[in-house]
Write a protein that holds these residues in place. Structure first.
Motif, PDB file in Angstrom:
ATOM      1  N   VAL A   1       3.705 -23.232   2.255  1.00 24.32           N
ATOM      2  CA  VAL A   1       2.286 -23.020   2.545  1.00 24.32           C
ATOM      3  C   VAL A   1       2.224 -22.675   4.028  1.00 24.32           C
ATOM      4  O   VAL A   1       2.320 -23.546   4.891  1.00 24.32           O
ATOM      5  CB  VAL A   1       1.433 -24.267   2.218  1.00 24.32           C
TER       6      VAL A   1
ATOM      7  N   ASP B   1       0.450 -21.186   7.383  1.00 25.84           N
ATOM      8  CA  ASP B   1      -0.871 -21.063   8.005  1.00 25.84           C
ATOM      9  C   ASP B   1      -0.948 -19.899   8.983  1.00 25.84           C
ATOM     10  O   ASP B   1      -1.357 -20.055  10.131  1.00 25.84           O
ATOM     11  CB  ASP B   1      -1.239 -22.370   8.714  1.00 25.84           C
TER      12      ASP B   1
ATOM     13  N   ARG C   1      -1.979 -18.577   4.220  1.00 25.78           N
ATOM     14  CA  ARG C   1      -3.370 -18.871   4.551  1.00 25.78           C
ATOM     15  C   ARG C   1      -3.683 -18.235   5.905  1.00 25.78           C
ATOM     16  O   ARG C   1      -2.798 -18.099   6.746  1.00 25.78           O
ATOM     17  CB  ARG C   1      -3.600 -20.381   4.598  1.00 25.78           C
TER      18      ARG C   1
ATOM     19  N   THR D   1      -4.507 -30.228   4.484  1.00 25.81           N
ATOM     20  CA  THR D   1      -5.014 -29.260   3.507  1.00 25.81           C
ATOM     21  C   THR D   1      -3.883 -28.440   2.899  1.00 25.81           C
ATOM     22  O   THR D   1      -3.982 -28.006   1.756  1.00 25.81           O
ATOM     23  CB  THR D   1      -6.076 -28.326   4.122  1.00 25.81           C
ATOM     24  N   ALA D   2      -2.790 -28.257   3.646  1.00 27.92           N
ATOM     25  CA  ALA D   2      -1.631 -27.555   3.085  1.00 27.92           C
ATOM     26  C   ALA D   2      -1.039 -28.360   1.931  1.00 27.92           C
ATOM     27  O   ALA D   2      -0.707 -27.814   0.881  1.00 27.92           O
ATOM     28  CB  ALA D   2      -0.580 -27.316   4.163  1.00 27.92           C
TER      29      ALA D   2
ATOM     30  N   TRP E   1      -3.419 -28.226  -1.066  1.00 22.99           N
ATOM     31  CA  TRP E   1      -3.282 -26.938  -1.742  1.00 22.99           C
ATOM     32  C   TRP E   1      -2.006 -26.931  -2.569  1.00 22.99           C
ATOM     33  O   TRP E   1      -1.987 -26.478  -3.718  1.00 22.99           O
ATOM     34  CB  TRP E   1      -3.265 -25.793  -0.723  1.00 22.99           C
TER      35      TRP E   1
ATOM     36  N   LYS F   1      -2.361 -29.027  -5.767  1.00 25.76           N
ATOM     37  CA  LYS F   1      -3.141 -28.286  -6.770  1.00 25.76           C
ATOM     38  C   LYS F   1      -2.272 -27.210  -7.421  1.00 25.76           C
ATOM     39  O   LYS F   1      -2.308 -27.022  -8.638  1.00 25.76           O
ATOM     40  CB  LYS F   1      -4.382 -27.670  -6.134  1.00 25.76           C
ATOM     41  N   TYR F   2      -1.503 -26.505  -6.624  1.00 29.14           N
ATOM     42  CA  TYR F   2      -0.601 -25.481  -7.147  1.00 29.14           C
ATOM     43  C   TYR F   2       0.382 -26.107  -8.138  1.00 29.14           C
ATOM     44  O   TYR F   2       0.598 -25.588  -9.236  1.00 29.14           O
ATOM     45  CB  TYR F   2       0.158 -24.817  -5.992  1.00 29.14           C
TER      46      TYR F   2
END
Length: 159
Positions: A70, A72, A97, A105-106, A109, A112-113
């Motif tokens: 992930v 940024d 992102r 938040t990474a 995310w 969720k993935y």
């Protein structure tokens, strides 16, 4: 160091077990129909010096692992290095992102993935080797082989 575990539940109303060894954690989500799928989430920002080394190290372990980077919006080219490695490693995934959205938040995310893609074991670690990739094996064995309630995994402590 030592291992510890916690049980919590997600908004999906399925249990998630969290196991910690040192600084590395594993989240176990009991998905129906998964085939022991394991994902390592690695958030990045300006990690061009470490990213290839950590990816190669994780994929060299004797576990069938997938990696989700992930990133940024690293201005140093971290994402380009990951994209080039995706040709070599089909289980290397990345989300890019825009801007620095933060470590927390990474991971959210990434979780969720993982849940959306049927992963049962979700590991988290940093790209800078502050987490020992070999602990991934020990975490997995503590849960999958020994059973959560019976595992005794210890990491050496350097004083």
């Amino acid at each position: 160091g030592h291992w510890s575990s916690d049980v919590c539940s997600s908004d999906l109303k399925k249990p998630i077990v969290v196991i910690h060894i040192g600084k590395v954690s594993i989240f176990i989500h009991r998905n129906q129909g998964t085939l022991d799928k394991k994902l390592v989430i690695i958030p990045t920002y300006n990690e061009k010096e470490n990213i290839e080394k950590i990816i190669r190290k994780v994929f060299s372990l004797p576990l069938a692992l997938s990696i989700l980077i992930v990133d940024d919006g690293s201005p140093d080219g971290t994402a380009a290095i990951v994209r080039s490695l995706q040709k070599e490693f089909p289980e290397l995934f990345m989300v890019e992102r825009s801007g620095k959205a933060g470590l927390g938040t990474a991971y959210i995310w990434g979780f969720k993935y993982a849940l959306d893609h049927g992963f049962e074991y979700i590991f988290e670690m940093d790209a800078d080797f502050s987490h020992n990739p070999d602990d991934l094996i020990r975490l997995y064995e503590a849960v999958h082989v020994k059973g959560i309630g019976r595992a005794h995994v210890w990491t050496p402590v350097t004083l």
